[in-house]
Scaffold this motif. Structure first.
Motif, PDB file in Angstrom:
ATOM      1  N   GLN A   1       4.488   5.732   0.256  1.00 28.14           N
ATOM      2  CA  GLN A   1       3.322   6.670   0.738  1.00 28.14           C
ATOM      3  C   GLN A   1       2.942   7.322  -0.598  1.00 28.14           C
ATOM      4  O   GLN A   1       1.674   7.649  -0.771  1.00 28.14           O
ATOM      5  N   ILE A   2       3.829   8.004  -1.513  1.00 27.33           N
ATOM      6  CA  ILE A   2       3.445   8.598  -2.762  1.00 27.33           C
ATOM      7  C   ILE A   2       2.845   7.723  -3.561  1.00 27.33           C
ATOM      8  O   ILE A   2       1.716   8.089  -4.232  1.00 27.33           O
ATOM      9  N   VAL A   3       2.899   6.462  -3.754  1.00 25.81           N
ATOM     10  CA  VAL A   3       2.182   5.200  -4.471  1.00 25.81           C
ATOM     11  C   VAL A   3       1.130   5.366  -3.807  1.00 25.81           C
ATOM     12  O   VAL A   3      -0.140   5.164  -4.483  1.00 25.81           O
ATOM     13  N   ASP A   4       0.843   4.964  -2.605  1.00 21.73           N
ATOM     14  CA  ASP A   4      -0.522   5.097  -2.124  1.00 21.73           C
ATOM     15  C   ASP A   4      -1.307   6.021  -2.117  1.00 21.73           C
ATOM     16  O   ASP A   4      -2.546   6.115  -2.523  1.00 21.73           O
ATOM     17  N   ASP A   5      -0.573   7.340  -2.137  1.00 19.38           N
ATOM     18  CA  ASP A   5      -1.569   8.648  -2.532  1.00 19.38           C
ATOM     19  C   ASP A   5      -1.858   8.741  -3.963  1.00 19.38           C
ATOM     20  O   ASP A   5      -3.158   9.306  -4.170  1.00 19.38           O
ATOM     21  N   VAL A   6      -1.048   8.154  -5.033  1.00 24.15           N
ATOM     22  CA  VAL A   6      -1.522   8.214  -6.215  1.00 24.15           C
ATOM     23  C   VAL A   6      -2.917   7.167  -6.444  1.00 24.15           C
ATOM     24  O   VAL A   6      -3.634   7.487  -7.079  1.00 24.15           O
ATOM     25  N   LEU A   7      -2.563   6.000  -5.656  1.00 20.90           N
ATOM     26  CA  LEU A   7      -3.915   5.184  -5.699  1.00 20.90           C
ATOM     27  C   LEU A   7      -4.924   5.844  -5.345  1.00 20.90           C
ATOM     28  O   LEU A   7      -6.170   5.381  -5.811  1.00 20.90           O
ATOM     29  N   ASP A   8      -4.977   6.535  -4.289  1.00 25.15           N
ATOM     30  CA  ASP A   8      -5.985   7.213  -3.696  1.00 25.15           C
ATOM     31  C   ASP A   8      -6.935   8.091  -4.702  1.00 25.15           C
ATOM     32  O   ASP A   8      -8.025   8.086  -4.697  1.00 25.15           O
TER      33      ASP A   8
END
Length: 315
Positions: free
Chosen positions: A199-206
């Protein structure tokens, strides 16, 4: 892995068949649109991490978790008024909000039915996970547009809405696969830590990727008032970002906010936290020999950070 995926796809399609052909069409809509099927594959990999047979019940356990995930997407798209999902028209856009909600409920019901057939422990675990998912989503909604959102609130929300499903997928696979209790617990820890990193990686990509790279508008979370870890880290720097947030933004204001997050060092800090969770996930597999399942789980962690490097190299 291809053989595992094929079994998952067949079982998913069977699980959502109804006597009502119209309901079957709606319930199958996102399944037919495709997907990585990460959660059911985690269940299968967990069962095989110690050499257990990948039985039909293991596959069905993973499918139950995927159905919970899909049901939550149906509901999320109603809340977000999303026009598309996985490059196809969303269920709510095509059939309306009421139908989308009912179809999402149908998917959750089918997930519960499968879990019940696998025993009381699995049924209770899946029910508790649905509760945790709801708690995580409510926690996120409660802090929308709150520039004083704490990191503790963020971590609590993502544990519920994302990491709990990965943890449950691994735990169900290990339980149904008949693994010893200490291995069940270790694989559950893997799933939870992986889910946090995911989820943190997904949030970074956002906040770092483009719309073309994401397949959806960049900065969606900022627009919705969901202030994720890189944003929270940037807010603490006091460089004017706080004054831009706290309400819906778009256009030039959104672009300026994204630039502030990207230039702050907050992205690198958030990725460092994700790597800490990933390291914890890998260490949870120390007791497992180099089986296909354990190797696949380790590879899934590596793929997380490959996604980031492909979009915004950090080294």
């Amino acid at each position: 892995m291809d053989a595992w995926r094929s079994r998952v796809e067949d079982t998913l399609r069977d699980a959502v068949r109804s006597e009502d052909a119209y309901l079957t069409e709606i319930a199958s809509h996102l399944i037919l649109a495709g997907g990585k099927r990460v959660r059911p594959l985690f269940a299968i990999a967990a069962a095989s991490a110690a050499g257990a047979e990948v039985s039909d019940d293991v596959v069905r356990g993973g499918v139950a978790v995927e159905l919970v995930h899909l049901g939550s997407l149906y509901h999320d798209d109603v809340i977000d008024e999303a026009p598309t999902r996985r490059t196809v028209e969303s269920v709510n856009a095509r059939w309306g909000n009421l139908t989308a909600i009912l179809a999402g409920d149908f998917l959750l019901a089918r997930a519960s039915e499968i879990a019940a057939s696998l025993g009381t422990e699995v049924a209770a675990l899946l029910a508790a996970t649905i509760g945790r998912l709801c708690e995580g989503e409510v926690g996120e909604l409660r802090t929308a547009y709150n520039v004083d959102r704490t990191e503790a609130a963020y971590f609590s929300a993502i544990e519920g809405k994302t990491a709990s499903l990965f943890a449950t997928a691994c735990r169900i696979g290990a339980i149904v696969g008949g693994l010893p209790r200490e291995q069940i617990d270790a694989l559950t820890e893997f799933g939870l830590a992986y889910g946090m990193a995911f989820q943190i990686v997904d949030d970074v990509l956002d906040v770092t990727a483009t719309e073309a790279e994401l397949g959806k508008p960049a900065g969606h979370d900022l627009v919705e008032g969901v202030y994720t870890l890189p944003v929270l880290r940037a807010l603490s720097s006091g460089d004017g970002l706080r004054e831009r947030l706290g309400a819906p933004i778009e256009g030039a204001e959104l672009d300026a906010a994204l630039s502030a997050v990207r230039s702050d060092g907050a992205v690198a800090g958030a990725l460092g936290t994700a790597r800490d969770y990933a390291a914890g996930a890998i260490s949870s597999l120390d007791s497992f020999r180099d089986s296909d399942g354990a190797s696949w789980l380790r590879g899934a962690v590596d793929e997380l950070f490959a996604r980031v490097e492909a979009v915004a190299p950090t080294s």
